[in-house]
Design a protein around this motif. Structure first.
Motif, short mmCIF file in Angstrom:
data_model
loop_
_atom_site.label_atom_id
_atom_site.label_comp_id
_atom_site.label_asym_id
_atom_site.label_seq_id
_atom_site.Cartn_x
_atom_site.Cartn_y
_atom_site.Cartn_z
N HIS A 296 0.80 -1.18 -0.04
CA HIS A 296 0.04 0.08 -0.08
C HIS A 296 1.01 1.30 0.01
N LEU B 262 -7.66 0.34 -4.30
CA LEU B 262 -6.48 -0.59 -3.83
C LEU B 262 -6.74 -2.07 -4.20
N SER C 262 -6.15 0.66 6.20
CA SER C 262 -5.89 1.52 4.83
C SER C 262 -7.27 2.22 4.52
#
Length: 226
Positions: free
Chosen positions: A50, A99, A167
């Motif tokens: 990430h 993502l 995240s």
């Protein structure tokens, strides 16, 4: 002269100070974390991937995104239902998950426009099989409302390194806190981003409170644990 009442009070105070029950409860975290298990290492890999995605998007660097996508595939993941101790899922946000591996590779190919070698590399990563449920971390996706918090109760094994990675979608600052069953703060990640990780090793098998605090508007986030 000491009265019977004052003697009784003094005796009770002595018992309180000497009693192990009244002493501070032991923290369920070992100073030495030890070698990461495959599942803990997979969560670490997801966190690193990430960071690579953030870097690659900021610089429109296709290779960073392709590498991150490959790391996510190798880490694998298993969808999970995490037990909420407080709060409820926020209202759905009309926002794509940027993502996911497919979304990352799509952007990588856009950044690599005019570079057939990088485009071919992205296609190769897309075709590779993911490790999936075998040893991969558990993951769940949710929305935390603005200026509120989500709290989960998760169980971790004693003597094994523990990981929690969160995240968000980039719309607000999130903070992460971990508390043991005795209310001791084990770990926190309170920087100005919505990418957070906590690592520790429980002394014994027990439950931990995972607190995700939202300092801004509603945030669509994903959480990974081993």
């Amino acid at each position: 002269m000491l009265t019977s009442r004052s003697l009784l009070a003094a005796g009770l105070m002595t018992l309180v100070l000497a009693s192990p029950v009244m002493a501070a409860k032991k923290t369920n975290a070992d100073a030495k974390q030890g070698k990461a298990t495959p599942a803990a290492a997979a969560v670490d890999a997801v966190a690193t991937a990430h960071r690579l995605v953030r870097y690659g998007d900021a610089r429109k660097d296709a290779l960073s995104l392709i590498t991150a996508a490959q790391m996510l595939k190798q880490a694998g993941s298993t969808a999970a239902e995490f037990k909420r101790a407080e709060g409820k899922a926020g209202e759905a946000k009309d926002k794509p998950e940027l993502l996911s591996v497919d979304a990352i590779l799509a952007r990588a190919k856009t950044y690599a426009s005019g570079n057939p070698a990088l485009i071919a590399l992205a296609d190769d990563v897309a075709k590779d099989g993911a490790r999936g449920a075998s040893g991969g971390p558990k993951t769940s996706r949710s929305v935390v409302n603005g200026h509120s918090r989500d709290v989960y109760t998760l169980r971790f094994e004693g003597g094994e390194p523990a990981r929690v990675f969160v995240s968000g979608d980039g719309d607000s600052d999130l903070d992460l806190y971990v508390y043991d069953e005795n209310g001791n703060e084990i770990c926190k990640d309170v920087d100005s981003t919505d990418d957070m990780i906590c690592t520790w090793r429980p002394r014994w098998t027990g439950e931990f409170r995972i607190v995700i605090k939202n300092l801004g508007v509603a945030n669509l986030y994903r959480i990974w644990t081993n």
